[in-house]
Design a protein around this motif. Structure first.
Motif, PDB file in Angstrom:
ATOM      1  N   SER A 387      32.326 -32.373 -25.481  1.00  0.00           N
ATOM      2  CA  SER A 387      31.848 -33.401 -24.391  1.00  0.00           C
ATOM      3  C   SER A 387      31.713 -35.115 -25.135  1.00  0.00           C
ATOM      4  O   SER A 387      32.215 -35.494 -24.423  1.00  0.00           O
ATOM      5  CB  SER A 387      32.045 -33.586 -23.203  1.00  0.00           C
ATOM      6  N   PHE A 388      31.563 -34.737 -26.447  1.00  0.00           N
ATOM      7  CA  PHE A 388      31.700 -36.059 -27.134  1.00  0.00           C
ATOM      8  C   PHE A 388      32.234 -36.482 -28.358  1.00  0.00           C
ATOM      9  O   PHE A 388      32.697 -35.609 -29.121  1.00  0.00           O
ATOM     10  CB  PHE A 388      29.936 -36.129 -27.262  1.00  0.00           C
ATOM     11  N   LEU A 389      32.420 -37.501 -29.505  1.00  0.00           N
ATOM     12  CA  LEU A 389      33.031 -37.922 -30.133  1.00  0.00           C
ATOM     13  C   LEU A 389      31.805 -38.051 -31.982  1.00  0.00           C
ATOM     14  O   LEU A 389      31.017 -38.603 -31.167  1.00  0.00           O
ATOM     15  CB  LEU A 389      33.958 -39.371 -29.836  1.00  0.00           C
ATOM     16  N   GLY A 390      32.228 -37.853 -32.136  1.00  0.00           N
ATOM     17  CA  GLY A 390      31.596 -37.251 -34.213  1.00  0.00           C
ATOM     18  C   GLY A 390      32.448 -37.818 -35.446  1.00  0.00           C
ATOM     19  O   GLY A 390      33.470 -37.203 -35.293  1.00  0.00           O
ATOM     20  N   TRP A 391      31.985 -37.840 -36.151  1.00  0.00           N
ATOM     21  CA  TRP A 391      32.874 -38.679 -36.816  1.00  0.00           C
ATOM     22  C   TRP A 391      32.643 -37.363 -38.181  1.00  0.00           C
ATOM     23  O   TRP A 391      32.126 -37.279 -37.897  1.00  0.00           O
ATOM     24  CB  TRP A 391      32.565 -39.806 -37.945  1.00  0.00           C
ATOM     25  N   LYS A 392      34.221 -36.913 -38.335  1.00  0.00           N
ATOM     26  CA  LYS A 392      34.066 -36.557 -39.027  1.00  0.00           C
ATOM     27  C   LYS A 392      35.059 -36.975 -40.811  1.00  0.00           C
ATOM     28  O   LYS A 392      36.204 -37.233 -40.187  1.00  0.00           O
ATOM     29  CB  LYS A 392      34.945 -34.713 -38.918  1.00  0.00           C
ATOM     30  N   PRO A 393      34.299 -36.268 -41.728  1.00  0.00           N
ATOM     31  CA  PRO A 393      34.609 -37.471 -43.106  1.00  0.00           C
ATOM     32  C   PRO A 393      35.197 -36.452 -43.397  1.00  0.00           C
ATOM     33  O   PRO A 393      35.417 -35.069 -44.020  1.00  0.00           O
ATOM     34  CB  PRO A 393      32.761 -37.372 -43.530  1.00  0.00           C
ATOM     35  N   MET A 394      36.692 -36.842 -44.186  1.00  0.00           N
ATOM     36  CA  MET A 394      37.833 -36.109 -44.599  1.00  0.00           C
ATOM     37  C   MET A 394      37.056 -36.288 -46.739  1.00  0.00           C
ATOM     38  O   MET A 394      35.844 -36.869 -46.819  1.00  0.00           O
ATOM     39  CB  MET A 394      38.956 -37.614 -45.488  1.00  0.00           C
ATOM     40  N   ARG A 395      37.221 -35.947 -47.448  1.00  0.00           N
ATOM     41  CA  ARG A 395      36.409 -35.133 -48.417  1.00  0.00           C
ATOM     42  C   ARG A 395      36.487 -36.865 -49.240  1.00  0.00           C
ATOM     43  O   ARG A 395      37.664 -37.020 -49.236  1.00  0.00           O
ATOM     44  CB  ARG A 395      37.386 -34.338 -49.358  1.00  0.00           C
TER      45      ARG A 395
END
Length: 405
Positions: A387-395
């Motif tokens: 239910s939260f947001l997090g940072w997903k890194p791209m390559r």
């Protein structure tokens, strides 16, 4: 070179020879050969028709242009519509014949006449021609509050333009069709795009204006670099929006320049390069995804993107000299960089993106030998984690930018 002004290009309006200047009329009276459409040639007085040679434009026009060149030394008069240098035959002839050999006398252009009828300021509008050109060119001109002046290819063009506007959710846009401007048959009809099924039959000789008004569902695509990823059809091989914007700003397109997009994927870099200015050109080189490139080029208003199917560097030989080259894939392919560098013009820009360690090694080797700037680009996007947001890194991506001496 024969510098005698043997070729005269005279612009004529719908109001015929009676409205042209005395100088233009004198040039017509003393011409030995006339070139023009059936409509324009029919305007000549009978005594000229009987005694002078006439050439009707063929399709394609290249054979007629060669006929004109072969007549160098004779007094040749080309009859054109309005301003011959605004989407007209004058521009085409100047590619083959020096200005020193011709005289050009324009009449008011269709665009000037339209603005005079509607009270529009010519410097505040977008102008394009769909005469002999793909209608999908219109796609990149559609944005809120745009005022478009369009040269039509025939009586079906207004309905085609209206359908494109409706498909883009700009169905509330006002369309005005102007027929036989400045002639005795002049007619002006205004309606809205979503009423195109009820359009009357128009004359073949017409021009179109559009006041672009979006519906709430309209997808607004900026001409600035960095279109949304979902604007492109692709199979995952797509330079993502943020990286694409950085890459195009580094490539720095200027009007009239040519880009080689090597390893083009779905064509996003070449397409956005061309969208940056109507005179920008690009060649997309791709071995397996050319169907995506062709579809995207039409949908996004760059139908003149040239597509080369094949593997670089084998298919690069013989292509026009580029101002800039983007290598989006294949940096480890033998002789790819060397071929690109050899063909790049002086002061041209080369940009290469890689995501693999092996690719980085190649870029480092090239940077050590040729100079330029190495940049690492890291992008993160916020995505759901429960239910939260997090940072997903791209390559992470490494980019090399170099200017050829």
């Amino acid at each position: 070179m024969n510098t005698q002004k043997w070729l005269k290009i005279i612009g004529i309006g719908e109001d015929g020879l009676g409205a042209i200047s005395l100088v233009a009329r004198s040039l017509i009276d003393h011409a030995e050969v006339f070139v023009g459409s059936d409509r324009h040639l029919a305007m000549l007085p009978e005594f000229l028709e009987d005694q002078r040679s006439r050439i009707v434009w063929a399709s394609p026009i290249e054979s007629t242009i060669q006929q004109i060149i072969n007549l160098r030394g004779k007094s040749v008069c080309v009859l054109a519509s309005g301003d011959p240098l605004w989407f007209g035959i004058g521009t085409t002839l100047l590619r083959r014949i020096p200005m020193e050999e011709m005289v050009i006398i324009p009449s008011p252009s269709t665009f000037s006449l339209i603005c005079a009828r509607l009270g529009w300021s010519l410097h505040e509008v977008e102008t394009l021609s769909l005469c002999g050109r793909p209608v999908s060119l219109l796609q990149s001109y559609i944005y809120p509050k745009a005022k478009l002046l369009i040269l039509s290819s025939g009586k079906e063009t207004p309905q085609i333009v209206a359908k494109i506007l409706c498909d883009r959710h700009f169905g509330n846009s006002k369309i005005t069709v102007l027929e036989h401007l400045n002639g005795t048959k002049e007619r002006i009809i205004s309606t809205v795009a979503n009423q195109f099924e009820n359009f009357p039959e128009f004359a073949d000789l017409n021009a179109i204006t559009v006041e672009c008004i979006p519906n709430p569902k309209a997808k607004i695509l900026s001409r600035m670099v960095g279109l949304p990823d979902d604007a492109f059809h692709h199979d995952g091989q797509l330079t993502k929006r943020e990286v694409r914007a950085i890459t195009l700003s580094t490539l720095a397109p200027n009007a009239g320049e040519l880009l080689w997009d090597v390893g083009a994927g779905c064509g996003s870099i070449g397409i956005e390069w061309m969208r940056s200015h109507p005179r920008c050109q690009a060649i997309a080189i791709e071995k397996s995804r050319t169907h995506f490139i062709a579809e995207n080029a039409i949908v996004l208003g760059t139908p003149n993107l040239k597509i080369i199917e094949g593997k670089a560097p084998d298919v690069l030989q013989g292509l026009p000299t580029p101002n800039a080259i983007f290598i989006g894939g294949g940096v480890t392919v033998p002789n790819l960089f060397e071929t690109c560098w050899e063909n790049l013009r002086s002061q041209g820009r080369l940009v290469a993106n890689v995501i693999t360690i092996e690719g980085e090694q190649k870029l480092f080797q090239w940077q050590q030998k040729y100079g330029g700037i190495l940049t690492q680009i890291s992008i993160c996007r916020a995505e759901a984690i429960g239910s939260f947001l997090g940072w997903k890194p791209m390559r992470p991506l490494t980019q090399w930018h170099v200017i050829k001496p």
